[in-house]
Design an enzyme around this catalytic site. Structure first.
Site, PDB file in Angstrom:
ATOM      1  N   GLU A  12       0.801  -1.221   0.000  1.00 35.12           N
ATOM      2  CA  GLU A  12       0.000   0.000   0.000  1.00 35.12           C
ATOM      3  C   GLU A  12       0.836   1.273   0.000  1.00 35.12           C
ATOM      4  O   GLU A  12       0.313   2.350  -0.276  1.00 35.12           O
ATOM      5  CB  GLU A  12      -0.942  -0.008   1.201  1.00 35.12           C
ATOM      6  CG  GLU A  12      -1.978  -1.126   1.142  1.00 35.12           C
ATOM      7  CD  GLU A  12      -2.821  -1.232   2.388  1.00 35.12           C
ATOM      8  OE1 GLU A  12      -3.940  -1.746   2.290  1.00 35.12           O
ATOM      9  OE2 GLU A  12      -2.367  -0.809   3.479  1.00 35.12           O
ATOM     10  N   ASP A 198     -11.481  -5.961  -2.704  1.00 39.19           N
ATOM     11  CA  ASP A 198     -12.425  -7.070  -2.693  1.00 39.19           C
ATOM     12  C   ASP A 198     -13.794  -6.528  -2.320  1.00 39.19           C
ATOM     13  O   ASP A 198     -13.914  -5.397  -1.846  1.00 39.19           O
ATOM     14  CB  ASP A 198     -11.984  -8.160  -1.699  1.00 39.19           C
ATOM     15  CG  ASP A 198     -11.843  -7.613  -0.282  1.00 39.19           C
ATOM     16  OD1 ASP A 198     -12.796  -7.777   0.494  1.00 39.19           O
ATOM     17  OD2 ASP A 198     -10.794  -7.012   0.044  1.00 39.19           O
TER      18      ASP A 198
END
Length: 231
Positions: A12, A198
């Site tokens: 990230e 997701d």
């Protein structure tokens, strides 16, 4: 302007770290801080570690040691709204804990005693992020509530339970409410900008690994656009 950007995992923060000029890395209590310049701003990039305790500890160190003027928490999240898809971006209007329950003492579900029920993101940062999103053509960018807990939401029953607690919940993840609570205590403006890796409850353990890099790229590109517009 000194801006802090926080991400939990290497995936990230890696892309943004590679963009920093004059980068200097410092490790404190197992947390990685990278100082550098990007689009005219002094940026402090924090790799916080996963979960609320790591996020709270590292954000406290960040605010005490580097004293940023604004905080942006980036990274991935699980989508909770039916209209969202993997790769879409959620801008926080409010952040809440979804695994705190002191309702027996007349607190709202998710409310930490002594704290507000939710932590409001800075309106100017939200508006700026929303303005930047208008340039996006292939990615849906929305604003709304993000909820945080120390669980990865792969169980449909747990997903349904959390949906039943909060109206208009757009995304869940594992750090944002801790970051927001610390910023609230220090009175430092913040916003959470998360790309969806997701859709919660739908084969989360598979799609997370598959789409994490895509979500990180979308989130990083969006952060850079916001930094360019910050005055």
């Amino acid at each position: 302007m000194r801006i802090a950007v926080i991400g939990a995992m290497e995936e990230e923060v890696r892309i943004l770290r590679d963009k920093l000029e004059q980068a200097e890395i410092e490790s404190v209590a197992g947390c990685e801080f990278t100082k550098g310049m990007l689009v005219g701003h002094e940026v402090i990039l924090l790799k916080s570690g996963i979960g609320k305790v790591n996020a709270a500890m590292s954000t406290t160190i960040l605010l005490e040691r580097y004293q940023p003027e604004k905080v942006i928490n980036t990274g991935s999240a699980g989508g909770f709204h039916h209209a969202l898809n993997v790769g879409d971006v959620v801008i926080s209007t409010e952040v809440r804990h979804h695994d705190v329950d002191v309702t027996a003492f007349n607190y709202e579900y998710g409310q930490v005693p002594g704290m507000p029920p939710g932590f409001k993101a800075d309106k100017e940062l939200v508006a700026l992020a929303e303005q930047c999103m208008k340039e996006e053509e292939n990615i849906q960018v929305v604003k709304g509530m993000i909820a945080t807990g120390d669980s990865f939401m792969s169980d449909p029953n747990r997903v349904a339970a959390i949906r039943g607690k909060f109206e208009n919940l757009y995304a869940v993840e594992m750090e944002a409410a801790a970051v927001a609570q610390v910023c609230h205590q220090y009175n430092v403006p913040f916003v959470i900008i998360r790309a969806l890796s997701d859709i919660a409850g739908k084969e989360s353990n598979v799609s997370f690994d598959q789409f994490l890099d895509q979500a990180a790229l979308h989130s990083t590109n969006f952060i850079v656009k916001v930094l360019k517009e910050l005055k």
